[in-house]
Motif scaffolding. Structure first.
Motif, mmCIF file in Angstrom:
data_model
loop_
_atom_site.group_PDB
_atom_site.id
_atom_site.type_symbol
_atom_site.label_atom_id
_atom_site.label_comp_id
_atom_site.label_asym_id
_atom_site.label_seq_id
_atom_site.Cartn_x
_atom_site.Cartn_y
_atom_site.Cartn_z
ATOM 1 N N MET A 1 0.840 -1.187 0.000
ATOM 2 C CA MET A 1 0.000 0.000 0.000
ATOM 3 C C MET A 1 0.879 1.243 0.000
ATOM 4 S SD MET A 1 -2.405 0.891 3.340
ATOM 5 C CE MET A 1 -1.649 -0.296 4.425
ATOM 6 N N GLU A 2 0.397 2.288 -0.687
ATOM 7 C CA GLU A 2 1.072 3.586 -0.704
ATOM 8 C C GLU A 2 0.190 4.598 0.027
ATOM 9 O OE1 GLU A 2 3.579 3.080 -4.800
ATOM 10 O OE2 GLU A 2 1.477 3.641 -5.000
ATOM 11 N N GLY A 3 0.731 5.776 0.299
ATOM 12 C CA GLY A 3 -0.016 6.732 1.105
ATOM 13 C C GLY A 3 0.021 8.140 0.551
ATOM 14 N N LEU A 4 -1.003 8.894 0.872
ATOM 15 C CA LEU A 4 -1.072 10.323 0.555
ATOM 16 C C LEU A 4 -1.535 11.059 1.796
ATOM 17 C CD1 LEU A 4 -1.112 12.820 -1.307
ATOM 18 C CD2 LEU A 4 -3.422 12.165 -2.002
ATOM 19 N N ILE A 5 -0.710 11.983 2.277
ATOM 20 C CA ILE A 5 -1.094 12.834 3.403
ATOM 21 C C ILE A 5 -1.498 14.191 2.856
ATOM 22 C CG2 ILE A 5 -0.312 13.955 5.526
ATOM 23 C CD1 ILE A 5 1.622 11.658 5.954
ATOM 24 N N LEU A 6 -2.736 14.569 3.111
ATOM 25 C CA LEU A 6 -3.246 15.861 2.652
ATOM 26 C C LEU A 6 -2.839 16.931 3.659
ATOM 27 C CD1 LEU A 6 -6.784 14.769 1.376
ATOM 28 C CD2 LEU A 6 -4.725 15.224 0.019
ATOM 29 N N ALA A 7 -1.876 17.755 3.263
ATOM 30 C CA ALA A 7 -1.277 18.722 4.194
ATOM 31 C C ALA A 7 -1.181 20.113 3.603
ATOM 32 C CB ALA A 7 0.115 18.232 4.595
ATOM 33 N N ALA A 8 -1.897 20.370 2.489
ATOM 34 C CA ALA A 8 -1.721 21.631 1.766
ATOM 35 C C ALA A 8 -2.646 22.747 2.239
ATOM 36 C CB ALA A 8 -1.932 21.403 0.266
ATOM 37 N N GLY A 9 -3.650 22.414 3.050
ATOM 38 C CA GLY A 9 -4.674 23.384 3.407
ATOM 39 C C GLY A 9 -4.148 24.619 4.126
ATOM 40 N N LEU A 10 -4.974 25.656 4.145
ATOM 41 C CA LEU A 10 -4.583 26.940 4.724
ATOM 42 C C LEU A 10 -4.600 26.944 6.253
ATOM 43 C CD1 LEU A 10 -6.523 29.328 2.295
ATOM 44 C CD2 LEU A 10 -4.141 28.544 2.141
ATOM 45 N N GLY A 11 -5.234 25.956 6.842
ATOM 46 C CA GLY A 11 -5.233 25.868 8.310
ATOM 47 C C GLY A 11 -5.916 27.033 8.987
ATOM 48 N N GLU A 100 -0.659 -0.285 -6.541
ATOM 49 C CA GLU A 100 -1.105 -0.567 -5.181
ATOM 50 C C GLU A 100 -2.196 0.413 -4.762
ATOM 51 O OE1 GLU A 100 1.980 -0.988 -2.263
ATOM 52 O OE2 GLU A 100 3.465 -1.556 -3.784
ATOM 53 N N PRO A 101 -3.044 -0.001 -3.823
ATOM 54 C CA PRO A 101 -4.035 0.943 -3.292
ATOM 55 C C PRO A 101 -3.344 2.079 -2.562
ATOM 56 C CG PRO A 101 -3.995 -1.047 -1.953
ATOM 57 C CD PRO A 101 -3.137 -1.322 -3.153
ATOM 58 N N VAL A 102 -4.020 3.219 -2.509
ATOM 59 C CA VAL A 102 -3.464 4.414 -1.876
ATOM 60 C C VAL A 102 -4.302 4.779 -0.651
ATOM 61 C CG1 VAL A 102 -2.913 6.853 -2.166
ATOM 62 C CG2 VAL A 102 -2.559 5.259 -4.068
ATOM 63 N N LEU A 103 -3.660 4.844 0.488
ATOM 64 C CA LEU A 103 -4.294 5.267 1.736
ATOM 65 C C LEU A 103 -4.193 6.783 1.831
ATOM 66 C CD1 LEU A 103 -5.456 4.709 4.590
ATOM 67 C CD2 LEU A 103 -3.107 4.362 5.360
ATOM 68 N N VAL A 104 -5.330 7.456 1.878
ATOM 69 C CA VAL A 104 -5.376 8.922 1.938
ATOM 70 C C VAL A 104 -5.757 9.336 3.361
ATOM 71 C CG1 VAL A 104 -6.375 11.020 0.967
ATOM 72 C CG2 VAL A 104 -6.052 9.002 -0.485
ATOM 73 N N HIS A 105 -4.947 10.224 3.943
ATOM 74 C CA HIS A 105 -5.137 10.573 5.354
ATOM 75 C C HIS A 105 -4.992 12.085 5.519
ATOM 76 C CE1 HIS A 105 -4.894 10.316 9.710
ATOM 77 N NE2 HIS A 105 -4.899 8.995 9.683
ATOM 78 N N ASN A 106 -6.014 12.743 6.049
ATOM 79 C CA ASN A 106 -5.894 14.161 6.384
ATOM 80 C C ASN A 106 -4.876 14.318 7.506
ATOM 81 O OD1 ASN A 106 -7.945 14.499 4.559
ATOM 82 N ND2 ASN A 106 -9.441 15.261 6.031
ATOM 83 N N VAL A 107 -4.021 15.335 7.407
ATOM 84 C CA VAL A 107 -2.955 15.492 8.391
ATOM 85 C C VAL A 107 -3.482 15.927 9.755
ATOM 86 C CG1 VAL A 107 -2.385 17.938 8.014
ATOM 87 C CG2 VAL A 107 -0.560 16.309 8.581
ATOM 88 N N MET A 172 -9.361 4.932 1.266
ATOM 89 C CA MET A 172 -8.441 4.135 0.459
ATOM 90 C C MET A 172 -8.939 4.119 -0.978
ATOM 91 S SD MET A 172 -6.647 0.486 1.206
ATOM 92 C CE MET A 172 -5.573 1.318 2.367
ATOM 93 N N LEU A 173 -8.013 4.306 -1.926
ATOM 94 C CA LEU A 173 -8.341 4.410 -3.333
ATOM 95 C C LEU A 173 -7.669 3.300 -4.124
ATOM 96 C CD1 LEU A 173 -7.289 8.159 -3.745
ATOM 97 C CD2 LEU A 173 -9.443 7.313 -2.781
ATOM 98 N N SER A 174 -8.364 2.777 -5.101
ATOM 99 C CA SER A 174 -7.716 1.914 -6.076
ATOM 100 C C SER A 174 -7.080 2.801 -7.135
ATOM 101 C CB SER A 174 -8.748 0.978 -6.718
ATOM 102 O OG SER A 174 -9.277 0.094 -5.751
ATOM 103 N N PRO A 175 -5.909 2.422 -7.660
ATOM 104 C CA PRO A 175 -5.231 3.273 -8.647
ATOM 105 C C PRO A 175 -6.043 3.496 -9.920
ATOM 106 C CG PRO A 175 -4.153 1.119 -8.467
ATOM 107 C CD PRO A 175 -5.132 1.204 -7.340
ATOM 108 N N GLU A 176 -7.034 2.647 -10.164
ATOM 109 C CA GLU A 176 -7.896 2.830 -11.331
ATOM 110 C C GLU A 176 -8.727 4.100 -11.251
ATOM 111 O OE1 GLU A 176 -6.649 -1.295 -10.978
ATOM 112 O OE2 GLU A 176 -7.692 0.028 -9.567
ATOM 113 N N LEU A 177 -8.783 4.700 -10.044
ATOM 114 C CA LEU A 177 -9.532 5.948 -9.882
ATOM 115 C C LEU A 177 -8.928 7.090 -10.686
ATOM 116 C CD1 LEU A 177 -11.513 7.923 -8.332
ATOM 117 C CD2 LEU A 177 -9.659 8.172 -6.660
#
Length: 230
Positions: A1-11, A100-107, A172-177
Motif C-alpha cells: 500500500m502507498e499513502g497520501l497525506i493531505l497537508a496543503a490546506g490553509l489551516g 497498489e491501493p493508496v491510503l489517503v489521510h488528512n494530516v 483508500m483508493l484503487s489506482p484505477e480511480l
C-alpha cells in the motif's frame, strides 16, 4: 500500500497557530501532526508516501527534506495553486506506482482506526474508493444507499432510504480511480467527483468503531489532543 497525506490546506481554523507555519507542522507534545500521521501510515505498511504542500510550502518542503523518514517520501507541489481535495488527488497521481491501493489521510486527523483492516476491506470489496465512517454526532455526513454505495451528501437531497454517516478523514483508493478524474488544471472538491463516479463504480464505506478519533482542526480540539496519547 502507498499513502497520501493531505497537508496543503490553509489551516484557517487553527489560527493563530498557523499564522507562521502550515498546519502539518503544528505540534502536539513536541511532535508535528505530519510526524504523527506519517508514523501511523508506516506502521500500517505504507512504503511510499506522498505529501501535498501549498500554504508555507517552502517551510514544509524544507522540514520534509531535513527529516529522516521510515519510508520513501515524495512531495506533490501545489505552491502555485491550491487544488482542493479532488485536484490534489489528481495532481499527486503520477507519483504513485499505479499498482497498489493508496491510503489517503488528512494530516489533522488523529485516530486509532485499524488501517490494515481498512486495506483488507477495500481489497475484498472491489470498491474503487472506500471511505472511513463511524457513528458519531455531526451535521457533516455522507449518504449511502441500501447497497452501501455513495449516494449523496447530507442536507443536499432527499434522504429517504439512505443512511447518513460521517466521513472520518481517511480513505483508500484503487489506482484505477486516477484516470477517471478530471484534469488537475483547476481546483475541485473530491466528493463531487466521487458522486459522479458512484453512478457507474462502487464508492463504499468502512465502518470503524468510534474508538479514539479527533479532528484537530481548531485550537480547542488541539488542546484535547494531548490526552489522546496518554
Amino acid at each position: 500500500m502507498e499513502g497520501l497525506i493531505l497537508a496543503a490546506g490553509l489551516g484557517t481554523r487553527l489560527r493563530p497557530l498557523t499564522n507562521d507555519r502550515p498546519k502539518a507542522l503544528v505540534e502536539i507534545e513536541g511532535r508535528t501532526l505530519l510526524e504523527i500521521t506519517m508514523q501511523r501510515l508506516v506502521e500500517a505498511g505504507v512504503k511510499r508516501c506522498v505529501i501535498n504542500v501549498h500554504y508555507f510550502g517552502d517551510m514544509l518542503i524544507d522540514f520534509i527534506q531535513r527529516h529522516e523518514w521510515s519510508c520513501e517520501v515524495l512531495v506533490s507541489d501545489e505552491r502555485q495553486l491550491l487544488l482542493n481535495t479532488g485536484g490534489a488527488l489528481k495532481h499527486a497521481a503520477p507519483l504513485f506506482s499505479g499498482k497498489e491501493p493508496v491510503l489517503v489521510h488528512n494530516v489533522d486527523i488523529l485516530s486509532d482506526i485499524d488501517l490494515c483492516a481498512l486495506e483488507r476491506h477495500h481489497l475484498a470489496s472491489g470498491n474503487l474508493v472506500t471511505l472511513c465512517t463511524s457513528r458519531r454526532e455531526t451535521t457533516r455526513k455522507l449518504l449511502f444507499d441500501r447497497k452501501g454505495n455513495l449516494a449523496g451528501i447530507y442536507g443536499q437531497m432527499d434522504e429517504t432510504g439512505l443512511t447518513p454517516l460521517p466521513f472520518s478523514g481517511v480513505s483508500m483508493l484503487s489506482p484505477e480511480l486516477f484516470p477517471l478524474m478530471p484534469p488537475d488544471d483547476h481546483p475541485y472538491p473530491v466528493f463531487g467527483c466521487y458522486l459522479e463516479l458512484a453512478k457507474s463504480h462502487r464508492i463504499g464505506y468502512f465502518m470503524h468503531p468510534v474508538g479514539r478519533w479527533l479532528d484537530v482542526g481548531t485550537p480547542e480540539t488541539l488542546g484535547k489532543a494531548k490526552s489522546f496519547f496518554c
